[in-house]
Design a protein around this motif. Structure first.
Motif, PDB file in Angstrom:
ATOM      1  N   MET A  74      -7.492  -6.478  -3.107  1.00 47.17           N
ATOM      2  CA  MET A  74      -7.158  -6.409  -1.688  1.00 47.17           C
ATOM      3  C   MET A  74      -7.585  -5.065  -1.099  1.00 47.17           C
ATOM      4  O   MET A  74      -8.072  -4.986   0.013  1.00 47.17           O
ATOM      5  CB  MET A  74      -5.653  -6.602  -1.488  1.00 47.17           C
ATOM      6  N   SER A  75      -7.383  -3.997  -1.911  1.00 45.89           N
ATOM      7  CA  SER A  75      -7.674  -2.660  -1.404  1.00 45.89           C
ATOM      8  C   SER A  75      -7.714  -1.651  -2.543  1.00 45.89           C
ATOM      9  O   SER A  75      -7.019  -1.808  -3.543  1.00 45.89           O
ATOM     10  CB  SER A  75      -6.577  -2.238  -0.417  1.00 45.89           C
ATOM     11  N   TRP A  76      -8.506  -0.609  -2.350  1.00 47.63           N
ATOM     12  CA  TRP A  76      -8.444   0.536  -3.243  1.00 47.63           C
ATOM     13  C   TRP A  76      -7.205   1.333  -2.877  1.00 47.63           C
ATOM     14  O   TRP A  76      -6.902   1.511  -1.701  1.00 47.63           O
ATOM     15  CB  TRP A  76      -9.663   1.441  -3.084  1.00 47.63           C
TER      16      TRP A  76
ATOM     17  N   SER B  24      -7.256  -0.401  -7.981  1.00 46.06           N
ATOM     18  CA  SER B  24      -7.191  -1.380  -6.894  1.00 46.06           C
ATOM     19  C   SER B  24      -5.928  -2.207  -7.026  1.00 46.06           C
ATOM     20  O   SER B  24      -5.340  -2.319  -8.108  1.00 46.06           O
ATOM     21  CB  SER B  24      -8.429  -2.282  -6.893  1.00 46.06           C
ATOM     22  N   VAL B  25      -5.520  -2.782  -5.908  1.00 50.54           N
ATOM     23  CA  VAL B  25      -4.303  -3.596  -5.887  1.00 50.54           C
ATOM     24  C   VAL B  25      -4.569  -4.880  -5.107  1.00 50.54           C
ATOM     25  O   VAL B  25      -5.352  -4.897  -4.156  1.00 50.54           O
ATOM     26  CB  VAL B  25      -3.117  -2.812  -5.270  1.00 50.54           C
ATOM     27  N   GLY B  26      -3.930  -5.945  -5.552  1.00 54.39           N
ATOM     28  CA  GLY B  26      -3.979  -7.223  -4.859  1.00 54.39           C
ATOM     29  C   GLY B  26      -2.665  -7.941  -5.089  1.00 54.39           C
ATOM     30  O   GLY B  26      -1.846  -7.518  -5.910  1.00 54.39           O
ATOM     31  N   TYR B  27      -2.463  -9.007  -4.372  1.00 57.95           N
ATOM     32  CA  TYR B  27      -1.223  -9.767  -4.522  1.00 57.95           C
ATOM     33  C   TYR B  27      -1.435 -11.182  -4.028  1.00 57.95           C
ATOM     34  O   TYR B  27      -2.377 -11.471  -3.286  1.00 57.95           O
ATOM     35  CB  TYR B  27      -0.064  -9.092  -3.775  1.00 57.95           C
ATOM     36  N   GLU B  28      -0.550 -12.050  -4.474  1.00 56.64           N
ATOM     37  CA  GLU B  28      -0.517 -13.443  -4.011  1.00 56.64           C
ATOM     38  C   GLU B  28       0.871 -13.657  -3.441  1.00 56.64           C
ATOM     39  O   GLU B  28       1.793 -14.063  -4.155  1.00 56.64           O
ATOM     40  CB  GLU B  28      -0.807 -14.383  -5.178  1.00 56.64           C
TER      41      GLU B  28
ATOM     42  N   LEU C  11       0.819  -1.213   0.000  1.00 54.49           N
ATOM     43  CA  LEU C  11       0.000   0.000   0.000  1.00 54.49           C
ATOM     44  C   LEU C  11       0.853   1.264   0.000  1.00 54.49           C
ATOM     45  O   LEU C  11       0.579   2.212  -0.749  1.00 54.49           O
ATOM     46  CB  LEU C  11      -0.965  -0.006   1.185  1.00 54.49           C
ATOM     47  N   ILE C  12       1.900   1.277   0.798  1.00 60.71           N
ATOM     48  CA  ILE C  12       2.792   2.442   0.825  1.00 60.71           C
ATOM     49  C   ILE C  12       3.489   2.608  -0.521  1.00 60.71           C
ATOM     50  O   ILE C  12       3.575   3.715  -1.058  1.00 60.71           O
ATOM     51  CB  ILE C  12       3.817   2.320   1.972  1.00 60.71           C
TER      52      ILE C  12
END
Length: 100
Positions: A91-93, A30-34, A11-12
């Motif tokens: 995961m998050s905006w 938006s962002v996500g990760y595995e 996020l940062i």
């Protein structure tokens, strides 16, 4: 890296990478990760994406992978006029434009 630490770092890093990269046609990102295997970024636009949109998001993800060593990157530029609440925030905006 622990999950909470990875989330914070992603996020940062995304916030820093987006400085100066937002333009009026972007509705939300938006962002996500595995784990550190894959980073996913969705950029929602109010018009059909063009080559510049993909180049812009590639610059953003390049900044992120300079901070965090993801093995794979998935960059999506998506045209949608759906309400923000119906879009996939992964995961998050990391950015949402004010809309009426």
């Amino acid at each position: 890296m622990k999950e909470i630490e990875l989330r914070r770092e992603v996020l940062i890093s995304m916030q820093r990478a987006l400085w100066g990269m937002i333009y009026p046609e972007i509705r939300a990102i938006s962002v996500g990760y595995e784990g550190t295997q894959k980073l996913i970024v969705n950029c929602y636009l109010d018009r059909k994406p063009n080559e510049d949109d993909y180049e812009n998001i590639a610059v953003v993800t390049a900044e992120v992978i300079s901070d965090i060593n993801f093995m794979e990157i998935e960059e999506n530029c998506i045209y949608s006029l759906e309400p923000i609440s119906k879009l996939d925030n992964l995961m998050s905006w990391v950015y949402v434009r004010k809309e009426n």
